[in-house]
Design a protein around this motif. Sequence first.
Motif, mmCIF file in Angstrom:
data_model
loop_
_atom_site.group_PDB
_atom_site.id
_atom_site.type_symbol
_atom_site.label_atom_id
_atom_site.label_comp_id
_atom_site.label_asym_id
_atom_site.label_seq_id
_atom_site.Cartn_x
_atom_site.Cartn_y
_atom_site.Cartn_z
ATOM 1 N N PHE A 129 33.727 -52.893 14.540
ATOM 2 C CA PHE A 129 32.401 -53.308 15.065
ATOM 3 C C PHE A 129 31.452 -52.834 14.057
ATOM 4 C CE2 PHE A 129 34.970 -53.303 18.866
ATOM 5 C CZ PHE A 129 34.865 -54.511 19.492
ATOM 6 N N ASP A 130 31.704 -52.834 12.814
ATOM 7 C CA ASP A 130 30.812 -52.484 11.849
ATOM 8 C C ASP A 130 29.943 -53.607 11.136
ATOM 9 O OD1 ASP A 130 32.975 -53.526 10.341
ATOM 10 O OD2 ASP A 130 32.569 -52.215 8.586
ATOM 11 N N THR A 131 30.438 -54.851 11.746
ATOM 12 C CA THR A 131 29.831 -56.000 11.114
ATOM 13 C C THR A 131 29.719 -57.277 12.133
ATOM 14 O OG1 THR A 131 31.005 -55.731 8.859
ATOM 15 C CG2 THR A 131 29.839 -57.961 9.418
ATOM 16 N N PHE A 132 28.670 -57.809 12.393
ATOM 17 C CA PHE A 132 28.542 -58.921 13.273
ATOM 18 C C PHE A 132 28.513 -60.253 12.438
ATOM 19 C CE2 PHE A 132 26.452 -61.848 16.151
ATOM 20 C CZ PHE A 132 27.149 -61.719 17.434
ATOM 21 N N ILE A 133 29.535 -61.158 12.540
ATOM 22 C CA ILE A 133 29.336 -62.330 11.638
ATOM 23 C C ILE A 133 29.406 -63.711 12.713
ATOM 24 C CG2 ILE A 133 30.861 -63.843 10.205
ATOM 25 C CD1 ILE A 133 32.457 -61.081 9.638
ATOM 26 N N PHE A 134 28.602 -64.472 12.178
ATOM 27 C CA PHE A 134 28.229 -65.537 13.036
ATOM 28 C C PHE A 134 27.796 -66.974 11.830
ATOM 29 C CE2 PHE A 134 24.403 -63.344 12.527
ATOM 30 C CZ PHE A 134 23.272 -64.604 12.427
ATOM 31 N N LYS A 135 28.330 -67.970 12.513
ATOM 32 C CA LYS A 135 28.164 -69.416 11.787
ATOM 33 C C LYS A 135 26.942 -70.047 11.884
ATOM 34 C CE LYS A 135 31.067 -73.406 10.821
ATOM 35 N NZ LYS A 135 32.163 -74.102 11.049
ATOM 36 N N VAL A 136 26.165 -70.507 10.844
ATOM 37 C CA VAL A 136 25.064 -71.253 11.246
ATOM 38 C C VAL A 136 25.267 -72.283 9.815
ATOM 39 C CG1 VAL A 136 22.412 -71.143 10.721
ATOM 40 C CG2 VAL A 136 23.655 -69.135 11.711
ATOM 41 N N THR A 137 25.309 -73.378 10.434
ATOM 42 C CA THR A 137 25.749 -74.575 9.657
ATOM 43 C C THR A 137 24.224 -75.313 9.067
ATOM 44 O OG1 THR A 137 25.779 -76.080 11.575
ATOM 45 C CG2 THR A 137 27.921 -75.354 10.793
ATOM 46 N N ASP A 138 23.269 -75.138 9.812
ATOM 47 C CA ASP A 138 22.022 -75.653 9.139
ATOM 48 C C ASP A 138 21.291 -74.617 8.189
ATOM 49 O OD1 ASP A 138 19.122 -75.728 9.391
ATOM 50 O OD2 ASP A 138 19.301 -77.299 10.696
ATOM 51 N N GLU A 139 21.143 -75.254 7.029
ATOM 52 C CA GLU A 139 21.057 -74.400 5.993
ATOM 53 C C GLU A 139 19.480 -73.740 5.759
ATOM 54 O OE1 GLU A 139 20.690 -74.295 0.866
ATOM 55 O OE2 GLU A 139 21.414 -76.088 2.048
ATOM 56 N N ALA A 140 18.412 -74.561 6.417
ATOM 57 C CA ALA A 140 17.061 -74.080 6.808
ATOM 58 C C ALA A 140 17.175 -72.716 7.640
ATOM 59 C CB ALA A 140 16.397 -75.111 7.063
ATOM 60 N N LYS A 141 17.757 -72.988 8.731
ATOM 61 C CA LYS A 141 18.024 -72.027 9.665
ATOM 62 C C LYS A 141 18.713 -70.604 8.969
ATOM 63 C CE LYS A 141 17.880 -74.787 13.984
ATOM 64 N NZ LYS A 141 18.733 -75.126 14.920
ATOM 65 N N ARG A 142 19.756 -70.905 8.364
ATOM 66 C CA ARG A 142 20.488 -69.702 7.922
ATOM 67 C C ARG A 142 19.485 -69.016 7.129
ATOM 68 N NH1 ARG A 142 24.550 -72.594 6.538
ATOM 69 N NH2 ARG A 142 24.020 -73.021 4.325
ATOM 70 N N LYS A 143 18.770 -69.795 6.258
ATOM 71 C CA LYS A 143 17.901 -69.018 5.072
ATOM 72 C C LYS A 143 16.636 -68.212 5.964
ATOM 73 C CE LYS A 143 18.114 -71.994 1.163
ATOM 74 N NZ LYS A 143 17.677 -73.079 0.387
ATOM 75 N N GLU A 144 16.130 -68.808 7.349
ATOM 76 C CA GLU A 144 15.248 -67.901 7.686
ATOM 77 C C GLU A 144 15.909 -66.704 8.468
ATOM 78 O OE1 GLU A 144 12.020 -68.159 8.499
ATOM 79 O OE2 GLU A 144 12.059 -69.799 6.983
ATOM 80 N N VAL A 145 17.233 -66.826 8.776
ATOM 81 C CA VAL A 145 17.870 -65.594 9.663
ATOM 82 C C VAL A 145 18.038 -64.645 8.091
ATOM 83 C CG1 VAL A 145 19.903 -64.957 10.579
ATOM 84 C CG2 VAL A 145 18.843 -66.933 11.522
ATOM 85 N N VAL A 146 18.321 -64.831 7.048
ATOM 86 C CA VAL A 146 18.837 -64.090 6.092
ATOM 87 C C VAL A 146 17.403 -63.460 5.926
ATOM 88 C CG1 VAL A 146 19.443 -63.721 3.576
ATOM 89 C CG2 VAL A 146 20.676 -65.321 5.324
ATOM 90 N N LYS A 147 16.210 -64.346 5.714
ATOM 91 C CA LYS A 147 15.138 -63.671 5.259
ATOM 92 C C LYS A 147 14.612 -62.679 6.609
ATOM 93 C CE LYS A 147 10.222 -65.355 4.563
ATOM 94 N NZ LYS A 147 9.246 -66.509 4.496
ATOM 95 N N LEU A 148 14.824 -62.961 7.791
ATOM 96 C CA LEU A 148 14.341 -61.787 8.663
ATOM 97 C C LEU A 148 15.328 -60.585 8.407
ATOM 98 C CD1 LEU A 148 13.171 -60.893 11.166
ATOM 99 C CD2 LEU A 148 15.137 -62.379 12.628
ATOM 100 N N LEU A 149 16.572 -60.793 8.369
ATOM 101 C CA LEU A 149 17.748 -59.733 8.142
ATOM 102 C C LEU A 149 17.291 -58.736 7.109
ATOM 103 C CD1 LEU A 149 20.986 -61.456 8.970
ATOM 104 C CD2 LEU A 149 19.926 -59.408 10.183
ATOM 105 N N ASN A 150 16.798 -59.308 5.825
ATOM 106 C CA ASN A 150 16.397 -58.669 4.740
ATOM 107 C C ASN A 150 15.085 -57.845 4.819
ATOM 108 O OD1 ASN A 150 18.254 -59.638 3.140
ATOM 109 N ND2 ASN A 150 17.337 -61.349 2.215
ATOM 110 N N THR A 151 14.487 -57.892 6.190
ATOM 111 C CA THR A 151 13.253 -57.386 6.350
ATOM 112 C C THR A 151 13.787 -55.783 7.158
ATOM 113 O OG1 THR A 151 12.752 -58.371 8.455
ATOM 114 C CG2 THR A 151 11.795 -59.016 6.429
ATOM 115 N N VAL A 152 14.991 -56.025 7.760
ATOM 116 C CA VAL A 152 15.345 -55.124 8.690
ATOM 117 C C VAL A 152 16.793 -54.433 8.238
ATOM 118 C CG1 VAL A 152 16.128 -54.470 11.008
ATOM 119 C CG2 VAL A 152 14.502 -56.163 10.671
#
Length: 146
Positions: free
Chosen positions: A57-80
């Motif tokens: 449980f060192d990684t939580f992996i999930f699928k996001v097919t919508d590229e715009a949503k994926r970019k937003e999630v990655v942007k958020l993750l990069n702040t934390v």
Amino acid sequence: NFRMTEISGSIGLAQISRLDFIISENTNRYQVILEAFAKEGLEDIVRDIPAGSTPSFDTFIFKVTDEAKRKEVVKLLNTVTGCKNLPGAINWHCSFYWDHIINTDNNKSASDTLALLRQHIAIPISLKISIETYSQLSSRIVSFLK
């Protein structure tokens, strides 16, 4: 006479003594994220844990097919926390980019793997990040994905 192998062995033994604690804490953090996804009906986009495996449980992996949503999630993750390998280190971890080993022009499997990996995000699970932070982060992520 502390040779490097003896020092490494001592450090390894100390880490092994903490392993059950680390996996337990990782599991708690993973479950907080999973519960946030499940609460919004998004558990179907979470990577399945293969039957018979024992995850750390060192990684939580999930699928996001919508590229715009994926970019937003990655942007958020990069702040934390940043991302763990997906999507950031995909060039290192996907055989599609290993042209020094295989001919990717003729390797449909590598191309298919790349397409699949590009749709996923990996959240690192770390004891340095509180359960509360993971709870808040996962709530924000699912708000992007709804």
